[in-house]
Design an enzyme around this catalytic site. Structure first.
Site, short mmCIF file in Angstrom:
data_model
loop_
_atom_site.label_atom_id
_atom_site.label_comp_id
_atom_site.label_asym_id
_atom_site.label_seq_id
_atom_site.Cartn_x
_atom_site.Cartn_y
_atom_site.Cartn_z
N ASP A 162 17.83 53.74 25.43
CA ASP A 162 19.11 54.17 25.99
C ASP A 162 19.32 53.72 27.43
OD1 ASP A 162 20.79 57.17 26.97
OD2 ASP A 162 21.61 55.46 25.92
N THR A 218 19.24 51.39 30.61
CA THR A 218 19.14 49.95 30.85
C THR A 218 17.94 49.61 31.72
OG1 THR A 218 21.52 49.75 30.66
CG2 THR A 218 20.35 47.94 31.73
#
Length: 472
Positions: free
Chosen positions: A420, A422
């Site tokens: 989830d 980055t």
């Protein structure tokens, strides 16, 4: 490039219409000439606007640019792709087949499955197995030739070497058999997913559902955010906007989770997902010519992709097999040293001290080979292979399908899966966001503040006890 293509089509059409009719003049141009002139002016305006700075939102210049982009998208659909923004493509099979032959199919050529013999050859490349094969052959040759004295028969002297080779055969067949079976399991799983993944297209004015592989260049897709539709090909958004403006989730390509608003005329890349709004778009690239198709061809080593040096070869072995190879080399070196020492000591004692004949060297060689055979763990590869085979069966019952047998060990070692965020995956960094110390629980929820800054600013942070001045 699309504008240049439309410009070329317009120029060619204008030349053809001018040569076929003599009724066109400057005072009374025909409908075709007026349309072509309008498109040429549209292209000139869009090229001029592309060289300027971005216009402010909701400004008159931006509104005019959006209107031009919408008209250009419609012209691209009708003039270049020979489709219709309202009714879509003609569903005639001949028309669809000609588009597949011209622009390609919306599918990636599957990688050719490895044959059973190739998998057997790959399984034999293990260092331990190679060492066992050499040792088994040497054992059989020595025991059946120089190890047999005059007047004696070999009998069962070959059994030890044959047992070593039989263990190698069992390991190779089990490894290759499981990998060969998993290939077909992955093919069946992929086909079942493709048959259930359908998209809504407009053909002959009717909205129908087709699988991704049946989508061709010129098709008009109708997408909405209710089912989080994934875009199967590169497209251009058509106008006018209906209801909520379309916003796309491009995190699969860029890694950024921020939704990107799209206007008519914008390019929508394959692999992205419609997360808000609805819209119609015309397909401009499919299969290996699309962005997602190129990525898929590289990742899955499709036949459509010839390979790329910058991708690298990846890890050849899992951590377990790397350790086993290292241990086998160390055991092989230690066994060779022990066999050499045994041979040298036997020669010194037998030839130098006991004054035995020179033919006793054969017995010394056999003794050295026996020492080496005892040092090599011929049962280790078989034990590891059987353990991974049982692990593969158990993981399959847990709906975890692995393609290669050695991947069971890698998947089984996974204790934490980071997703989830980055920065966590792309930068390979994890940041502590909570700590319990000095009977206080500190939890940092603000993304712009680090845990250390929050602890230092907290009134309940732990403090060093003050010391009396005399003790300093």
């Amino acid at each position: 490039r699309a504008l240049d293509r439309i410009d070329e089509q317009t120029s060619a059409s204008a030349s053809a219409s001018a040569s076929k009719t003599d009724t066109n003049d400057a005072e009374a141009p025909s409908e075709v000439v007026r349309a072509e002139t309008h498109i040429a002016n549209l292209i000139a305006r869009m090229k001029e606007n592309a060289d300027k700075e971005p216009f402010p939102d909701h400004s008159p210049e931006q509104q005019h640019a959006d209107a031009d982009a919408e008209v250009a998208a419609a012209a691209l659909t009708s003039l270049v792709l020979r489709s219709s923004p309202e009714t879509g493509l003609d569903p005639n099979p001949a028309n669809l087949q000609s588009r597949i032959e011209t622009f390609g199919a919306n599918a990636i050529a599957d990688k050719k499955l490895d044959s059973f013999l190739k998998l057997c050859w790959e399984a034999v490349q293990d260092f331990v197995l190679i060492m066992l094969i050499v040792l088994g052959i040497i054992t059989i040759v020595v025991e059946t030739t120089v190890g047999v004295e005059e007047g004696e028969t070999c009998g069962t002297c070959w059994i030890e070497g044959a047992a070593i080779l039989l263990a190698v055969v069992i390991v190779v067949l089990i490894t290759a058999g499981i990998d060969y079976q998993k290939q077909f399991a992955f093919v069946r799983l992929t086909k079942s997913l493709e048959m259930t993944n359908t998209k809504s297209v407009i053909r002959a004015g009717l909205q129908i559902n087709v699988v991704d592989a049946d989508i061709v260049v010129g098709d008009v897709l109708s997408v909405n955010a209710h089912n989080l539709a994934s875009i199967p090909a590169d497209c251009v958004l058509l106008g006018p906007e209906a209801g909520t403006p379309l916003k796309m989730d491009e995190s699969a390509l860029t890694g950024e989770s921020k939704m990107i608003a799209k206007r008519p005329g914008d390019v929508i890349l394959s692999g992205t997902t419609a997360s808000q709004g609805t819209g119609k778009m015309v397909v401009i690239a499919v299969g290996i010519n699309s962005v997602a198709g190129k990525i898929k061809a590289r990742v899955y080593e499709s036949e459509d992709h010839d390979g790329d040096a910058e991708l690298g070869d990846g890890d050849d072995e899992s951590p377990l097999f790397t350790k086993l190879t290292l241990i086998a080399k160390q055991i092989g070196i230690a066994g060779t040293v022990a066999a050499s020492v045994a041979f040298i000591v036997s020669c010194i004692i037998g030839l130098g001290i006991n004054r035995e004949s020179a033919t006793a060297i054969i017995d010394y060689i056999i003794l050295s080979i026996t020492v080496l055979a005892v040092a090599v763990p011929e049962g280790l590869p078989l034990a590891v292979t059987l353990a991974l085979a049982f692990s593969s069966k158990k993981m399959m019952r847990d709906q975890n399908l692995v393609k290669h047998l050695d991947a069971c060990e890698t998947m089984g070692c996974a204790t934490t899966i980071c997703s989830d965020k980055t920065g966590t995956l792309t930068a390979n960094k994890m940041t502590a966001r909570a700590i319990y110390t000095a009977n206080n629980n500190f939890l940092c929820t603000h993304p712009a503040v680090t845990l250390g800054e929050m602890v230092l600013q907290s009134s309940t942070r732990p403090r060093m006890p003050s010391l009396p001045f005399s003790s300093i």
